[in-house]
Write an enzyme that holds these catalytic residues in place. Structure first.
Site, short mmCIF file in Angstrom:
data_model
loop_
_atom_site.label_atom_id
_atom_site.label_comp_id
_atom_site.label_asym_id
_atom_site.label_seq_id
_atom_site.Cartn_x
_atom_site.Cartn_y
_atom_site.Cartn_z
N GLU A 170 41.05 41.32 40.56
CA GLU A 170 39.91 40.60 40.00
C GLU A 170 38.86 41.57 39.45
OE1 GLU A 170 41.93 38.00 42.96
OE2 GLU A 170 41.17 40.06 42.98
N TYR A 171 38.67 42.66 40.17
CA TYR A 171 37.72 43.69 39.74
C TYR A 171 38.12 44.24 38.37
CZ TYR A 171 35.58 48.38 39.72
OH TYR A 171 34.91 49.53 39.38
N TYR A 172 39.39 44.55 38.21
CA TYR A 172 39.85 45.10 36.93
C TYR A 172 39.83 44.06 35.81
CZ TYR A 172 41.24 49.87 38.03
OH TYR A 172 41.23 51.21 38.33
#
Length: 227
Positions: A135-137
């Site tokens: 999700e961060y990426y």
């Protein structure tokens, strides 16, 4: 030459605090503006760090409110992040927070924008199976695209795994990045802060570029000359 006025979004983060200190102690810059989200953080920067501060929570502030906070500055550095807290905040801070700051810069005529992203954010095959970071990426990839599509003189910095060791002043040449894969492409946060400073001082070499940052054996000055 006049000094450069820099506002730092995410000044209370580990990279942000190092950057505030470096800018404060560099005669090429005026006292930086720390943009923070809590009263405690505001008090720290005003009373202990001795720099200007703005209590502007980018997650919940409007574009107009952010624009008012940064108006009059020459450059904005976006180093904010949810810090692994609640997946939804990755999208409201790392993604939409970044997009709102970009829009705010355009609104008040600030051209120079530097964002701290993540190594290989545009390479879905690299990160899609990294547990806990997908999700961060996704957010970083989308934010970087918004930055590239903006009217700003941007620099997207993509550091590898962030460490808290003392800075080395040395980076890995871009054509040799993969040699550092076994070390998780690591880089000290202090070196990231130092490179942000140099990016601000050398716009001709860094504007409109996406730059991978990994510790290596090349001095920052030489690294910038090679861009």
């Amino acid at each position: 030459m006049s000094v450069i006025k820099v506002a730092i979004v995410g000044a209370n983060g580990k990279v942000g605090r190092l950057l505030v200190s470096q800018l404060k102690n560099n005669n090429s810059f005026s006292t930086p503006l720390a943009i923070v989200r809590t009263q405690d953080q505001f008090n720290y920067f005003k009373n202990e760090a001795g720099v200007d501060a703005s209590l502007t929570d980018i997650e919940n502030s409007s574009v107009s409110e952010i624009a008012e906070a940064i108006k009059g500055y020459d450059a904005v550095v976006f180093s904010a992040g949810a810090g692994g807290k609640a997946v939804e905040r990755i999208f409201t801070v790392d993604l939409d927070g970044c997009c709102k700051v970009v829009e705010a810069c355009e609104k008040v005529g600030i051209k120079r924008f530097i964002v701290v992203s993540a190594l290989k954010a545009e390479d879905r095959e690299f990160w899609c199976n990294i547990k806990g970071l997908r999700e961060y990426y996704i957010a970083k990839k989308a934010a970087d695209r918004e930055v590239r599509d903006s009217k700003l003189g941007y620099t997207i910095l993509q550091p590898g795994s962030l460490e808290l060791n003392k800075g080395t002043g040395l980076l890995q040449p871009l054509n040799k990045i993969e040699e550092k894969a076994s070390n998780n492409y690591s880089i000290n946060r202090e070196d990231v802060a130092s490179f942000i400073v140099q990016s601000l001082l050398h716009p001709d070499a860094t504007v409109k570029k996406t730059i991978s940052l990994v510790n290596g054996d090349e001095p920052i000055e030489k690294f910038i000359q090679s861009l």
